[in-house]
Structures are given as structure tokens and as C-alpha cells.
Design an enzyme around this catalytic site. Structure first.
Site, mmCIF file in Angstrom:
data_model
loop_
_atom_site.group_PDB
_atom_site.id
_atom_site.type_symbol
_atom_site.label_atom_id
_atom_site.label_comp_id
_atom_site.label_asym_id
_atom_site.label_seq_id
_atom_site.Cartn_x
_atom_site.Cartn_y
_atom_site.Cartn_z
ATOM 1 N N GLN A 1 20.689 -1.938 18.010
ATOM 2 C CA GLN A 1 19.850 -2.519 19.070
ATOM 3 C C GLN A 1 18.374 -2.513 18.678
ATOM 4 O O GLN A 1 17.518 -2.857 19.494
ATOM 5 C CB GLN A 1 20.029 -1.755 20.392
ATOM 6 C CG GLN A 1 21.444 -1.691 20.910
ATOM 7 C CD GLN A 1 21.954 -3.042 21.415
ATOM 8 O OE1 GLN A 1 21.216 -4.012 21.545
ATOM 9 N NE2 GLN A 1 23.250 -3.116 21.682
ATOM 10 N N LYS B 1 24.381 -9.118 16.666
ATOM 11 C CA LYS B 1 23.381 -8.796 17.688
ATOM 12 C C LYS B 1 22.013 -9.372 17.316
ATOM 13 O O LYS B 1 21.050 -9.231 18.049
ATOM 14 C CB LYS B 1 23.294 -7.283 17.872
ATOM 15 C CG LYS B 1 24.595 -6.691 18.418
ATOM 16 C CD LYS B 1 24.414 -5.272 18.862
ATOM 17 C CE LYS B 1 25.725 -4.527 18.962
ATOM 18 N NZ LYS B 1 26.519 -4.904 20.126
ATOM 19 N N HIS C 1 25.786 5.424 21.235
ATOM 20 C CA HIS C 1 26.970 4.564 21.392
ATOM 21 C C HIS C 1 28.154 5.291 20.764
ATOM 22 O O HIS C 1 27.981 6.078 19.822
ATOM 23 C CB HIS C 1 26.681 3.253 20.645
ATOM 24 C CG HIS C 1 27.725 2.192 20.777
ATOM 25 N ND1 HIS C 1 28.868 2.180 20.005
ATOM 26 C CD2 HIS C 1 27.802 1.085 21.554
ATOM 27 C CE1 HIS C 1 29.590 1.117 20.323
ATOM 28 N NE2 HIS C 1 28.971 0.433 21.256
ATOM 29 N N CYS D 1 30.301 1.560 26.186
ATOM 30 C CA CYS D 1 30.645 2.403 25.021
ATOM 31 C C CYS D 1 29.647 3.551 24.881
ATOM 32 O O CYS D 1 29.284 3.941 23.754
ATOM 33 C CB CYS D 1 30.721 1.599 23.729
ATOM 34 S SG CYS D 1 31.967 0.330 23.757
ATOM 35 N N ASP E 1 21.113 4.406 13.751
ATOM 36 C CA ASP E 1 21.964 3.330 14.259
ATOM 37 C C ASP E 1 21.007 2.272 14.815
ATOM 38 O O ASP E 1 20.480 2.416 15.911
ATOM 39 C CB ASP E 1 22.888 3.889 15.348
ATOM 40 C CG ASP E 1 23.642 2.782 16.092
ATOM 41 O OD1 ASP E 1 23.345 1.591 15.856
ATOM 42 O OD2 ASP E 1 24.507 3.116 16.915
#
Ligand code: 7TS
Length: 415
Positions: free
Chosen positions: A212, A235, A132, A373, A209
Site C-alpha cells: 500500500q 495495486k 495484513h 485480511c 510490506d
């Protein structure tokens, strides 16, 4: 209309959990809402909204400052959320849970406070093609500031990392590897434990990261053995403007503050300042108190359902969605990795993804369209963007059937 296939065996009573989410009980454009954009922002259960409302109605005050009862109550609720988050990802200590505004801030914090002071020209920062923008641009900034070089590990046409190439790029010049847990554009889950072990064998620290990752599977940062893990509250059924940077205490201790201001200090004079203990050294200014309390309630909610149950339900639903989408004439699935979570990008005939998104919206189906993104991923496939359906706990087979019906309608309109 296609015939819904009701052979999906849900492991949990999804319809019960769906009722926990007030927003889902509405019609959009005259149709019951089908929300398939949780990768952009997930909806909140009522328990999260209630926790935020209770703080605002009865406990609102600043944290860590007042001696009055409200400030104590606000501080207790805020710090309890930190404890919940620590347990949620199995960090060793609450000092390792830095509360931020989201994944983006967490990554920028590491880029500026950990990386920037210790790298220079000749050094390298390693990322992957699937990141991302939040896990690309902060590193480009550090490269511009220091003269370091950004290396990008390639992916294959299914959207999987080419591991041999990633390992080839790992050398003693690499000062950090920054890698997503799950690709937001393609859903690919990377084999993190293996990758982290390879990086550590060469002394390379690893930032994950996890924007997700956290919503879809149980995360154990000690088991993963990562050095940094960044994620966002919104999220994982929490409020926007909240997030976490998990970082090993020994690394945080060596890092200068990211921002200066109130709360991150022990003592200030014009001659100099003594910084606060961890993790407060990295939390300047009045934080998003209500949001963090809501994030704590989101952790309670996720744990009450069980991450293993969520992962199993979503995996079955993803399989079902992939199967149903494949049946549509003219569909092109983008991202077909062997190990995936909750996300399917696709294109339909030569319909622009924004047109597709608009037509689906008219039928009450919310999906994300565009580059997500992740422009380099789109460049790899030579496309400007995709349509993306992303799943969460509250989705079911009926949602997938509605998506497929709406896509069939779109085909007719563009025929
Ligand atoms: N990293 C990944 C993998 C993400 O998916 C996102 C947001 C971010 C970082 C940034 O998170 P933030 O909370 O700091 O903004 N992803 C998406 C998406 O897929 N659609 O909208 C936002």
C-alpha cells in the site's frame, strides 16, 4: 441529496487521467461507477492493457530461452520492465529486483529463504499489530518450523504504532523486523526511516510490506535504507499476479533458492546443480511475462503523472473524504492516525459492513467490506469488520459526494 462541495482544489487535471481508465467509463446497477476499492486492486490505464495486448499479439514467446526473434523480443520487453522497476524504487542494481507473483510471494520468499535457515529457538521475529495477513502468516510458519517466537508491536486507538513499545521489543534476539509501509485497513503511514534506523543500530534487518506504499508515494529504497521491500503490480495500476521483491544484493547472495526449476539454474546434473546469477536464482519457471510487461507500462504511467502529484491529489481528497464522512450522523471512523494515505475505514450506526457494501453497490459505489485480511486490527477495535473506501489518482470530489449520498440512503433504509 447532500450538496456537493466543489471547493476542492485539484492539483492535477484528474478528469483527464480518469479517461485513461476504460473500466471507469461504465454504469453499475444503473449508476455511473464510483470505484473506491483501489486498495484491494487498482484499475488499469489503457496503456497497460495495450502493452499486454501487444506482447500477446506480436511478441508472445518464452523468455531467456529461444534464439528466435520472438523470444528475443519477449525477453527484451520483460527485462526492460525490470529496469523500469529498478529505477522506479531507486534500487542500486537490477540484480536486486526479483520478479514475483505479488507481495504475498515476496514476503514468503524472504521468510523461507532468508529467515528460516538462520533462526532457531530463542530467536524472535518482530511484526506489528497493523499487518495484513500476508505479513503475519509467513512469519508464523517460520516460527512453527524453527521454534522462534513471534513478537507483535502494539498500536493505539487511532491506529498508530506505539513507537516506544516497538523499540522496547527490538533486542539482539530479534532476527528480522517485518513492517507494513501503509496499513491497508486503516491507512496509517509508519515513520519508516526512523524505525529502520533504530533497527539497524541494533543490527536488525527490516522487511517492508510496501503493497500500500508504492501506489501512493515515491519510494526510494536506498533512502529508506530497508533491506527488503515487497510490493504488488495490481495495486499500482498493473496486472494481477505480478510483484517485486527488492532485496539488497549482499543478502540475496547469501540466500538459497526459494523454488527449484527451469531458468534458475546454470547447469543441472544428477550429481548437483549450479544456480543462476541474481536475480534469476529466485525466478524458477516460466514467469508471468505479459503481466510483468504490463507492470513496466504501469511504472511508465505512474511516472508520467508523477508520484508527487498523485500523493498531493490523494492527500487533498482524503482530507475532503474524512471531512464529508464526519458530517454523517452515526458514522464512526476507524483509523484516525495523524499521517495517513488514501484509505478510510468506517462503520455506520449498527449496520453490518456487508449490508452497507451491498446497498452502496446498488447505487454504483464500490467499496470493500469485512476484515480486510487484517483480523488482528478488527479484534483490537472489537468489531468483525469495517466498510473501507480507498482512493486512487482517478477519484475526485464527486466520487466522495456520491459515497456520502449513498451512505445517507443506507441510513434511511435502516432507519
Ligand atoms: N500487504 C498489504 C499491506 C496489502 O494491502 C495486501 C493486499 C497484501 C499485502 C497482499 O497483496 P497480494 O497482492 O499479494 O495479494 N491487500 C488487500 C486489501 O486491502 N484488500 O484486498 C487485498
Amino acid at each position: 441529496m447532500t450538496q456537493p462541495q466543489q471547493d476542492l482544489q485539484d492539483t492535477i487535471a484528474v478528469s483527464d487521467y480518469r479517461q485513461d481508465f476504460p473500466l471507469l467509463q461504465q454504469e453499475v446497477n444503473g449508476h455511473p461507477l464510483v470505484y473506491l476499492d483501489s486498495a484491494a486492486s487498482a484499475q488499469q490505464p489503457a496503456s497497460v492493457m495495450d502493452a499486454v495486448a501487444q506482447y500477446e499479439r506480436t511478441d508472445h514467446a518464452n523468455v531467456h530461452r529461444g534464439v528466435h526473434s520472438l523470444s528475443h523480443r519477449a525477453t527484451d520487453a520483460y527485462e526492460q520492465a525490470r529496469d523500469k522497476l529498478r529505477a522506479f524504487i531507486n534500487a542500486e542494481s537490477r540484480s536486486e529486483i526479483v520478479l514475483t507473483s505479488g507481495t504475498t510471494e515476496s514476503i514468503n520468499l524472504v521468510a523461507q529463504s532468508y529467515c528460516r535457515p538462520r533462526i532457531g529457538s530463542g530467536d524472535r521475529i518482530l511484526i506489528t499489530h497493523l499487518e495484513h495477513h500476508s505479513n503475519i502468516v509467513p512469519w508464523q510458519l517460520v516460527c512453527e518450523q524453527t521454534g522462534a517466537e513471534l513478537l507483535v508491536a502494539p498500536m493505539d486507538s487511532r491506529g498508530q504504532l506505539v513507537l516506544e513499545k516497538l523499540y522496547e521489543l527490538m533486542t539482539d534476539k530479534v532476527k528480522i523486523l517485518a513492517i507494513g509501509h501503509v496499513s491497508n485497513a486503516l491507512g496509517t503511514i509508519h515513520p519508516l526511516r526512523e524505525i529502520i534506523a533504530r533497527a539497524h543500530a541494533l543490527g536488525i534487518p527490516v522487511l517492508v510490506d510496501g503493497a500500500q506504499g508504492v501506489p501512493h508515494m515515491a519510494i526510494d529504497v536506498q533512502d529508506l535504507d530497508c533491506d527488503f521491500y515487497a510490493f504488488s503490480g495490481h495495486k499500482m495500476f498493473g496486472p494481477t499476479g505480478t510483484g517485486v521483491l527488492y532485496a539488497r544484493e549482499c543478502l540475496l547472495e547469501t540466500m538459497p533458492p526459494y523454488q527449484g526449476g527451469g531458468d534458475m539454474i546454470l547447469e543441472v546434473s544428477f550429481e548437483g546443480t549450479t544456480y543462476n546469477d541474481l536475480p534469476y536464482k529466485f525466478e524458477a519457471g516460466t514467469p508471468n511475462i505479459a503481466g510483468v510487461i504490463g507492470m513496466g507500462a504501469a511504472v511508465d504511467y505512474l511516472q508520467s503523472v508523477g508520484l508527487a502529484n498523485i500523493a498531493e491529489h490523494e492527500q487533498q481528497l482524503l482530507d475532503y473524504m474524512t471531512r464529508r464522512l464526519t458530517e454523517i450522523d452515526g458514522i464512526r471512523l476507524i483509523g484516525t492516525a495523524a499521517n495517513k494515505a488514501s484509505i478510510q475505514s468506517f462503520m455506520l450506526d449498527d449496520i453490518h459492513s456487508h449490508d452497507l457494501g451491498t446497498i452502496l453497490d446498488h447505487q454504483g459505489v464500490a467499496i470493500r467490506t469485512g476484515h480486510h485480511c487484517a483480523m488482528p486490527v478488527m479484534d483490537y477495535f472489537g468489531i468483525p469488520g469495517t466498510a473501507r473506501a480507498s482512493l486512487a489518482l482517478y477519484n475526485n470530489a464527486d466520487d466522495v459526494d456520491r459515497l456520502v449520498d449513498a451512505l445517507e440512503q443506507a441510513k434511511k433504509l435502516f432507519a
